[in-house]
Design a protein around this motif. Sequence first.
Motif, short mmCIF file in Angstrom:
data_model
loop_
_atom_site.label_atom_id
_atom_site.label_comp_id
_atom_site.label_asym_id
_atom_site.label_seq_id
_atom_site.Cartn_x
_atom_site.Cartn_y
_atom_site.Cartn_z
N ASP A 202 33.60 18.73 74.55
CA ASP A 202 34.54 19.24 75.54
C ASP A 202 34.28 20.74 75.69
OD1 ASP A 202 36.87 20.15 76.96
OD2 ASP A 202 37.85 18.28 76.39
N ALA A 203 34.01 21.17 76.91
CA ALA A 203 33.66 22.57 77.16
C ALA A 203 34.77 23.53 76.79
CB ALA A 203 33.27 22.77 78.62
N LEU A 204 36.01 23.06 76.73
CA LEU A 204 37.14 23.93 76.45
C LEU A 204 37.68 23.75 75.03
CD1 LEU A 204 39.11 23.64 79.82
CD2 LEU A 204 37.34 25.28 79.16
N SER A 205 36.86 23.20 74.14
CA SER A 205 37.31 22.97 72.77
C SER A 205 36.23 23.37 71.77
CB SER A 205 37.66 21.49 72.57
OG SER A 205 38.00 21.22 71.22
N VAL A 206 36.65 23.86 70.60
CA VAL A 206 35.71 24.18 69.52
C VAL A 206 35.60 23.02 68.55
CG1 VAL A 206 36.12 26.65 69.67
CG2 VAL A 206 37.53 25.27 68.14
N LEU A 207 36.24 21.90 68.87
CA LEU A 207 36.21 20.72 68.03
C LEU A 207 35.28 19.67 68.62
CD1 LEU A 207 40.03 20.38 67.27
CD2 LEU A 207 38.29 21.46 65.84
N LEU A 208 34.78 18.79 67.76
CA LEU A 208 33.95 17.66 68.19
C LEU A 208 34.79 16.40 68.09
CD1 LEU A 208 31.17 16.60 69.07
CD2 LEU A 208 30.64 16.28 66.63
N PRO A 209 35.39 15.97 69.19
CA PRO A 209 36.25 14.78 69.14
C PRO A 209 35.43 13.50 69.07
CG PRO A 209 36.19 15.66 71.36
CD PRO A 209 35.37 16.59 70.52
N ASN A 210 36.01 12.48 68.45
CA ASN A 210 35.38 11.16 68.43
C ASN A 210 36.46 10.10 68.35
OD1 ASN A 210 35.57 10.03 65.44
ND2 ASN A 210 35.15 12.23 65.29
N ILE A 211 36.10 8.90 68.73
CA ILE A 211 37.05 7.80 68.73
C ILE A 211 36.35 6.53 68.26
CG2 ILE A 211 36.62 7.16 71.14
CD1 ILE A 211 39.61 6.54 71.39
N HIS A 212 37.04 5.74 67.46
CA HIS A 212 36.48 4.47 67.02
C HIS A 212 36.56 3.48 68.17
CE1 HIS A 212 35.72 0.87 64.63
NE2 HIS A 212 35.34 1.68 63.64
N LEU A 213 35.45 2.80 68.45
CA LEU A 213 35.39 1.94 69.62
C LEU A 213 36.22 0.67 69.48
CD1 LEU A 213 31.58 2.20 70.46
CD2 LEU A 213 33.49 3.45 71.48
N ARG A 214 36.63 0.34 68.26
CA ARG A 214 37.40 -0.89 68.07
C ARG A 214 38.90 -0.60 67.98
NH1 ARG A 214 33.21 -1.61 69.54
NH2 ARG A 214 31.51 -2.87 68.69
N LYS A 216 40.39 2.39 68.44
CA LYS A 216 40.76 3.52 69.31
C LYS A 216 41.37 4.69 68.54
CE LYS A 216 39.52 1.13 72.90
NZ LYS A 216 40.47 0.69 73.93
N LEU A 217 41.12 4.77 67.23
CA LEU A 217 41.62 5.89 66.43
C LEU A 217 40.80 7.13 66.73
CD1 LEU A 217 43.54 6.88 64.19
CD2 LEU A 217 41.79 6.22 62.53
N LYS A 218 41.48 8.21 67.14
CA LYS A 218 40.80 9.43 67.55
C LYS A 218 40.81 10.45 66.41
CE LYS A 218 41.84 10.82 71.65
NZ LYS A 218 42.58 11.47 72.77
N GLU A 219 39.69 11.20 66.28
CA GLU A 219 39.56 12.25 65.28
C GLU A 219 38.98 13.50 65.95
OE1 GLU A 219 38.53 9.50 61.35
OE2 GLU A 219 36.95 10.61 62.38
N PHE A 220 39.22 14.65 65.31
CA PHE A 220 38.67 15.91 65.80
C PHE A 220 38.02 16.63 64.63
CE2 PHE A 220 42.04 14.82 68.70
CZ PHE A 220 41.52 15.13 69.94
N LYS A 221 36.74 16.99 64.78
CA LYS A 221 36.03 17.70 63.73
C LYS A 221 35.62 19.07 64.22
CE LYS A 221 34.21 13.58 61.42
NZ LYS A 221 32.99 12.91 60.91
N SER A 222 35.67 20.05 63.33
CA SER A 222 35.29 21.40 63.69
C SER A 222 33.78 21.51 63.85
CB SER A 222 35.75 22.39 62.61
OG SER A 222 35.28 23.69 62.89
N VAL A 223 33.35 22.26 64.87
CA VAL A 223 31.92 22.51 65.06
C VAL A 223 31.61 23.98 64.89
CG1 VAL A 223 31.56 20.55 66.59
CG2 VAL A 223 32.29 22.72 67.56
N LYS A 224 32.52 24.72 64.26
CA LYS A 224 32.28 26.13 64.01
C LYS A 224 31.21 26.29 62.94
CE LYS A 224 36.93 27.73 65.20
NZ LYS A 224 38.13 28.44 64.72
N GLY A 225 30.38 27.34 63.12
CA GLY A 225 29.30 27.57 62.19
C GLY A 225 29.78 27.84 60.79
#
Length: 225
Positions: A202-214, A216-225
């Motif tokens: 997401d261009a407006l987020s510093v997190l790497l979101p993901n979702i389980h395809l089965r 639908k549980l959503k998570e957010f992981k930091s992508v900061k160096g």
Amino acid sequence: MYKPRSVLVLVVLSVGVVHSWDFAVVSGKQIDFFLKDNITHSISSDQFNSLSASAYDALHNTLMFVDNQADNSSVYRYNFTSNDFQLILTRKQIEDIAYDPVKDLLFWIQERIIFSMQLKSGSRNVVSNQNLVIELHDEIPTSIAVDSCEGFVYWTNKKISKPTIEKVRFDGSVREVVVDKDIHEPYRLIIDPEIKKMFWIDALSVLLPNIHLRNKLKEFKSVKG
């Protein structure tokens, strides 16, 4: 004139296949391959103008990518075994591509429409052989990915008033909104079939979101160096 994004990243998630690289960065006339953040090798050719979207085929050990010219886009396939480039098709303004190795189907976004085509060996990849999957004239589709196990193609929609991530079956049926909350400007999308998760940037987020395809549980992981 079509102005592509300057840099696009392909993450290889085929855990069962041994690679000398983890991901590739496509930019300009060159593709750089990385292993643990270090460049292992690169490929380039003066025949290309501006490389962009890419998709890896682990089954045949090939990499497909888009080369953008002034008024059209061409999809090429690079064979790692023979080191050859093969022209697959040429269309107008290809935004992104995805590949399903199970059915040998290439998907692409062109002028807010998702198309597909079966890449049979020796066949003519002409317009008459392509299939219209879904028209998205009220959206701004920017990235696609496929779930080969379930037979769905996913796409990001970065329309400011209602950004979403959606999916539809390969034949254009069973359309469903997967994500429409906590999303702003999604522009890259990838599916990991091993862990059954979908990741996006997401261009407006510093997190790497993901979702389980089965589930639908959503998570957010930091992508900061």
